[in-house]
Design an enzyme around this catalytic site. Structure first.
Site, mmCIF file in Angstrom:
data_model
loop_
_atom_site.group_PDB
_atom_site.id
_atom_site.type_symbol
_atom_site.label_atom_id
_atom_site.label_comp_id
_atom_site.label_asym_id
_atom_site.label_seq_id
_atom_site.Cartn_x
_atom_site.Cartn_y
_atom_site.Cartn_z
ATOM 1 N N CYS A 150 0.884 -1.284 -0.051
ATOM 2 C CA CYS A 150 -0.019 -0.066 0.083
ATOM 3 C C CYS A 150 1.019 1.325 -0.063
ATOM 4 O O CYS A 150 0.535 2.254 -0.621
ATOM 5 C CB CYS A 150 -0.906 -0.134 1.380
ATOM 6 S SG CYS A 150 -0.284 -0.921 2.687
ATOM 7 N N HIS A 243 -2.215 6.240 4.137
ATOM 8 C CA HIS A 243 -0.703 6.458 4.313
ATOM 9 C C HIS A 243 -0.341 7.536 3.626
ATOM 10 O O HIS A 243 -0.539 7.968 2.415
ATOM 11 C CB HIS A 243 -0.117 5.136 3.580
ATOM 12 C CG HIS A 243 -0.377 3.689 4.064
ATOM 13 N ND1 HIS A 243 -0.895 3.734 5.294
ATOM 14 C CD2 HIS A 243 0.001 2.542 3.650
ATOM 15 C CE1 HIS A 243 -0.891 2.359 5.702
ATOM 16 N NE2 HIS A 243 -0.540 1.678 4.447
HETATM 17 P P1 NAP Z 1 -6.362 -9.404 8.132
HETATM 18 O O1 NAP Z 1 -7.054 -8.331 8.619
HETATM 19 O O2 NAP Z 1 -5.274 -9.802 9.192
HETATM 20 O O3 NAP Z 1 -6.944 -10.777 7.324
HETATM 21 C C1 NAP Z 1 -6.431 -11.736 7.078
HETATM 22 C C2 NAP Z 1 -7.437 -12.547 6.365
HETATM 23 O O4 NAP Z 1 -6.807 -13.957 5.897
HETATM 24 C C3 NAP Z 1 -8.652 -13.114 7.082
HETATM 25 O O5 NAP Z 1 -9.831 -13.242 6.380
HETATM 26 C C4 NAP Z 1 -8.190 -14.412 7.750
HETATM 27 O O6 NAP Z 1 -9.534 -15.423 7.928
HETATM 28 C C5 NAP Z 1 -7.571 -14.980 6.304
HETATM 29 N N1 NAP Z 1 -6.783 -16.029 6.810
HETATM 30 C C6 NAP Z 1 -5.835 -16.216 7.871
HETATM 31 N N2 NAP Z 1 -5.387 -17.453 7.768
HETATM 32 C C7 NAP Z 1 -5.820 -18.276 6.765
HETATM 33 C C8 NAP Z 1 -5.668 -19.290 6.325
HETATM 34 N N3 NAP Z 1 -5.190 -20.279 6.909
HETATM 35 N N4 NAP Z 1 -6.347 -20.013 5.532
HETATM 36 C C9 NAP Z 1 -7.421 -19.095 4.903
HETATM 37 N N5 NAP Z 1 -7.541 -17.705 5.079
HETATM 38 C C10 NAP Z 1 -6.753 -17.292 6.184
HETATM 39 O O7 NAP Z 1 -5.323 -9.018 7.169
HETATM 40 P P2 NAP Z 1 -5.493 -7.547 5.762
HETATM 41 O O8 NAP Z 1 -4.938 -6.256 6.379
HETATM 42 O O9 NAP Z 1 -6.838 -7.723 5.520
HETATM 43 O O10 NAP Z 1 -4.434 -8.162 4.630
HETATM 44 C C11 NAP Z 1 -4.754 -9.218 3.854
HETATM 45 C C12 NAP Z 1 -3.619 -9.338 2.705
HETATM 46 O O11 NAP Z 1 -3.741 -7.765 2.072
HETATM 47 C C13 NAP Z 1 -2.157 -9.568 3.422
HETATM 48 O O12 NAP Z 1 -1.664 -10.389 2.522
HETATM 49 C C14 NAP Z 1 -1.843 -8.105 3.338
HETATM 50 O O13 NAP Z 1 -0.311 -8.265 3.279
HETATM 51 C C15 NAP Z 1 -2.192 -7.709 2.412
HETATM 52 N N6 NAP Z 1 -2.325 -6.016 2.066
HETATM 53 C C16 NAP Z 1 -3.050 -5.312 3.051
HETATM 54 C C17 NAP Z 1 -2.980 -3.984 2.902
HETATM 55 C C18 NAP Z 1 -3.791 -3.123 4.143
HETATM 56 O O14 NAP Z 1 -3.752 -1.786 4.109
HETATM 57 N N7 NAP Z 1 -4.474 -3.611 5.274
HETATM 58 C C19 NAP Z 1 -2.528 -3.245 1.788
HETATM 59 C C20 NAP Z 1 -2.324 -4.000 0.742
HETATM 60 C C21 NAP Z 1 -1.983 -5.233 1.099
HETATM 61 P P3 NAP Z 1 -9.870 -15.463 9.298
HETATM 62 O O15 NAP Z 1 -10.733 -14.263 9.842
HETATM 63 O O16 NAP Z 1 -10.958 -16.757 9.399
HETATM 64 O O17 NAP Z 1 -8.744 -15.791 10.229
#
Ligand code: NAP
Length: 356
Positions: A150, A243
């Site tokens: 991001c 950001h």
């Molecule tokens: P998050 O809030 O921690 O969400 C993670 C998701 O992954 C949840 O839906 C979780 O499901 C799922 N998950 C975890 N373990 C899993 C498994 N073993 N099998 C299947 N699903 C699983 O993280 P986030 O911020 O949304 O980020 C998601 C992705 O986007 C990451 O790779 C992150 O690096 C990327 N990203 C994030 C941002 C940002 O601004 N937040 C920006 C760019 C990229 P449960 O609820 O069931 O645990």
């Protein structure tokens, strides 16, 4: 009345980015959320039961969906938006591509692979041509298309018009990153309230390598990375969304402030994006006020898809400096993935019936 929109699945639907997908796709003219999937902790529950919803109201049609496990046997949609944790995306995303699905990923795992497009459509939609190489080399019918970290996204959009005209050679940057960038529940309150954390795990290396790929040139079926060097300092700050990135830049040919300002204000990005449902009217909004951009005031520019730039001025060490800001879970994640998918529909790579 039948719904002719393309059915899509969200993997990692319960997290911060997954929820942003669901908010942005609510009422989308081309895509319909047909399936939601997450970890085994959530699978089998209704989406409403499994999810601690963060912002606004959960769309009622999605609330009633049963959460599926993230595997190809359970999830049937041909178009899959992935907001999965990087720890699992590495194994699961290729399984979906191998099963012929289009995976639009936010995870870091495949961004730097030579045959995987890393795309902000206004900046480098042409890199989507790597899909043909990816299919040939990996022997699958599906595809993985990624969008960037991001903070890299915020900086790359601001730098694109300047790199196109004047050739960037050096980048020194410092980020102030919102807590929603750490996912949900994210950073503990007592660590972040009234505080700044000068470290975000693995963030600086990602920023220091992704922007050269995005601002690189497509040559046949390879991306030649832009030849600039990046030094990044990444900080977590007590801001909810958005950001902010302070950038100092050096160029092959030093532009004046007026020339650089004109380049930024005139830039409309790749015309392929114009008129797509999620595209902002202008990819960059330049603000002349001396105290902008600010996340509180500017984060929803262009429905969260705009990048707000300001404070362009001379830099006494490099050539010019400026400040850029954009919404991390919209422009820097889910919104960028959706815009990538819209380009793929507009160019016929994703069929309107949802197959390819
Ligand atoms: P998050 O809030 O921690 O969400 C993670 C998701 O992954 C949840 O839906 C979780 O499901 C799922 N998950 C975890 N373990 C899993 C498994 N073993 N099998 C299947 N699903 C699983 O993280 P986030 O911020 O949304 O980020 C998601 C992705 O986007 C990451 O790779 C992150 O690096 C990327 N990203 C994030 C941002 C940002 O601004 N937040 C920006 C760019 C990229 P449960 O609820 O069931 O645990």
């Amino acid at each position: 009345m039948s719904d002719s929109r393309i059915p899509v699945a969200i993997l990692g639907a319960t997290g911060a980015v997954g929820q942003t997908f669901i908010r942005l796709l609510d009422g989308h003219p081309w895509f319909r959320v047909a399936e939601v999937a997450a970890s085994e902790r959530s699978a089998g529950k209704s989406y409403a039961e499994a999810t601690r919803w963060i912002e606004g109201n959960m769309p009622t049609d999605v609330a009633a969906l049963r959460v599926l496990p993230c595997d190809v046997a359970s999830v049937k949609s041909a178009v899959v938006f992935s907001a999965m944790d990087a720890a699992v995306a590495g194994e699961m995303e290729p399984a979906f591509a191998r099963a012929g699905r289009f995976v639009l990923s936010n995870a870091k795992n495949f961004r730097m692979d030579a045959d995987v497009p890393l795309v902000i459509p206004e900046v480098n939609a042409s890199h989507l041509a790597l899909i043909a190489r990816q299919r040939r080399e990996r022997g699958w019918n599906g595809a993985i298309v990624t969008n960037a970290n991001c903070a890299s996204t915020t900086a790359a959009v601001a730098m694109a018009p300047l790199h196109e005209r004047f050739g960037i050679t050096k980048v020194f940057m410092m980020t102030m990153q919102a807590v929603s960038g750490a996912g949900y529940p994210g950073v503990p309150t007592l660590d972040i309230l009234g505080n700044v954390i000068p470290y975000i795990g693995d963030e600086e290396p990602k920023i220091e390598r992704e922007m050269q790929k995005m601002l690189g040139r497509l040559d046949g079926d390879a991306v030649i990375s832009a030849p600039f060097v990046v030094s990044a300092h990444a900080n977590r700050v007590p801001v909810e969304n958005g950001h902010t990135v302070c950038l100092s830049l050096a160029f092959e040919t030093k532009p004046t402030v007026a020339q650089a300002l004109a380049a930024i204000k005139e830039w409309t990005g790749d015309p392929i994006v114009r008129g797509l449902p999620s595209a902002p009217a202008m990819p960059i909004r330049y603000r002349d006020e001396p105290d902008r951009p600010q996340p509180r005031r500017d984060v929803m520019e262009g429905r969260g898809m705009g990048t707000v730039v300001g404070r362009l001025r001379e830099d006494p060490i490099l050539h010019l400096k400026l400040v850029a800001m954009s919404h991390n879970t919209i422009r820097g994640a889910a919104g960028c993935s959706i815009l990538n998918a819209e380009v793929l529909v507009a160019t016929g790579a994703i069929a309107r019936g949802g197959t390819q």
